[in-house]
Write an enzyme that holds these catalytic residues in place. Structure first.
Site, short mmCIF file in Angstrom:
data_model
loop_
_atom_site.label_atom_id
_atom_site.label_comp_id
_atom_site.label_asym_id
_atom_site.label_seq_id
_atom_site.Cartn_x
_atom_site.Cartn_y
_atom_site.Cartn_z
N LYS A 67 0.86 -1.08 -0.02
CA LYS A 67 0.00 0.10 -0.01
C LYS A 67 0.94 1.24 0.06
CE LYS A 67 -4.58 0.46 0.30
NZ LYS A 67 -5.39 -0.56 -0.10
N GLY A 88 -21.54 3.91 -1.32
CA GLY A 88 -20.53 4.51 -2.33
C GLY A 88 -20.41 3.29 -3.28
N GLY A 130 -21.01 -0.15 -1.04
CA GLY A 130 -22.49 -0.38 -0.50
C GLY A 130 -23.73 -0.32 -1.41
#
Ligand code: NAD
Length: 411
Positions: free
Chosen positions: A104, A216, A219
């Protein structure tokens, strides 16, 4: 509330390594990143000033394959965040049976304060300055603040530097720039398949009631698929507020309302719901798909759901989880429920390496197959070891990583 997410992940590492009998030397490797880079990106701003941005990239563990995923551009980005999320990706790839390591990174910046030209210069600068890159080393994907457009800039910059095409070196690209179908919807689709299987396993009715926190990418897509399958969405919230209607909310019309007004709030035919209403409403499936640590020791006792599906990363704290499990709530963990995008990113790289691009149905079917395999393995391990589903998923992941480390002679 929980403490630092990295500390929470380390706690889960130690507790699950113990129950699975993972060799201490494998655990030692996983207690810190393999490498971490911190560098600067100088950008000439539109007004002539030179601004220096701080950037981070963590290669957490590459026992299973090249580093893959997420570049986050937010004003509070730091190395601790990159480390915690890189560790999470390591476990998630292993849960999903993905031949990739976890990484990341990100840039400390507020994209909303940059012009398009400044943002492009920043993103291209990230790729120029990133010390190790390429399809077999580190494949940056999108995260908060990055999207198809930024990923296409990253690819273009990398190819200009290298002097040859290399689409497998960057993920989450638009299809027009060698991306994959279903990239944006992958996590919502994956969550839906997990919910469908679990509902069947625990004998939930076909019109089960769903409460959704976060409307978003994840969801909204999961909600649409659930409604199409006959589930009743009774409550939805976003950062601005929430709505409920126990007879059901039409998620597609809610989506249109949200596109028009910017929020789910005020949707006609529904009542206003607070953030806590949505988490505490009586329902069959509760889906936290917004941010971390929203269910904790202070509110877990009030959760009134049969099944909690962690779509966000870390939405339930360890003390909150203890309370939920004590109440007999079934909880499926983030590393399983939201692994859909990681799976489709792996498919994207495969397509780019082979120059064979799959149609949407092929991507969808392979995602379904892959996530259901991970679901089945998680359930089987949890039941066999008589532990929770989070432990089941982590045990499988740690065993895979341990096997790879042993085969490579690391431990
Ligand atoms: P998004 O930015 O598209 O949507 C987030 C939603 O949550 C929005 O509706 C926002 O208004 C809402 N929200 C934000 N803060 C909130 C709060 N405090 N209370 C209630 N609602 C709030 O993000 P997304 O892509 O849908 O991701 C949702 C979560 O899933 C994030 O935690 C993300 O890290 C995680 N996740 C996403 C993916 C992916 O593929 N998009 C993959 C893995 C994990």
């Amino acid at each position: 509330m929980s403490g630092n997410p990295f500390e929470t992940s380390l706690q889960t590492l130690h507790s699950t390594a113990k129950i699975a009998g993972i060799r201490p030397n494998a655990v030692k490797y996983l207690e810190q990143p393999k490498r971490a880079f911190e560098f600067i990106i100088p950008v000439k701003m539109d007004d002539g000033r030179l601004e220096i941005f701080n950037a981070f990239r963590v290669h957490y563990c590459d026992a299973l394959g090249q580093i893959k995923n997420g570049v986050r551009v937010v004003p509070d980005m730091d190395m601790d965040t990159a480390k915690a999320l890189g560790f999470w990706m390591t476990i998630k790839h292993a849960v999903g049976g993905i031949p990739a390591g976890g990484g990341k990174g990100g840039i400390r910046a507020d994209p909303s304060k940059l012009s398009d030209r400044e943002y492009e210069a920043l993103i291209r600068g990230f790729i120029r300055k990133l010390p190790m890159k390429g399809a077999w080393v580190d494949v940056p994907g999108a995260d908060i603040g990055t999207h198809g457009k930024t990923q296409a800039w990253m690819l273009d910059e990398l190819e200009e530097i290298q002097g040859f095409h290399s689409p497998a070196a960057i993920n989450d690209k638009p299809t027009a720039a060698n991306g994959t179908e279903l990239s944006r919807e992958a996590t919502g689709y994956g969550a839906y398949y997990v919910i469908r299987e679990m509902a069947q396993k625990i004998g939930m009715p076909a019109n089960a009631k769903v409460s959704l926190q976060g409307f978003g990418n994840v969801g909204r897509v999961a909600g649409e698929l659930l409604q199409q399958a006959g589930y009743r969405i009774i409550a939805v919230s976003d950062i601005f507020g929430g709505v409920y209607n126990t007879d059901g909310i039409d998620i597609f019309k809610l989506g249109e309302h949200c596109d028009r007004t910017g929020s789910v709030s005020g949707y006609p035919g529904s009542s206003a719901a607070s953030a806590s209403d949505v988490l505490e409403i009586e329902c069959d499936v509760l889906i936290p798909a917004a941010v971390q640590s929203v269910i904790h020791a202070g509110n877990a006792a009030k959760v009134n759901a049969k099944l909690v599906i962690e779509c966000a990363n870390g939405p339930v704290t360890p003390d909150g989880e203890e309370i939920l499990i004590g109440k007999g709530v079934a909880l499926l963990p983030d590393v399983l429920c939201n692994v859909g995008s990681a799976i489709v990113c792996a498919f994207e790289r495969t397509q780019c390496l082979t120059d064979e691009y799959w149609d949407r149905e092929t991507v969808r079917a392979r995602l379904e197959q892959r996530i259901l395999k991970a679901f089945g393995e998680t359930i089987a391990t949890a039941e066999e070891m008589k532990v929770g589903y989070r432990e089941g998923a982590w045990v499988n992941a740690l065993r895979r990583i341990e096997r790879a480390m042993a085969a490579r002679g690391w431990i």
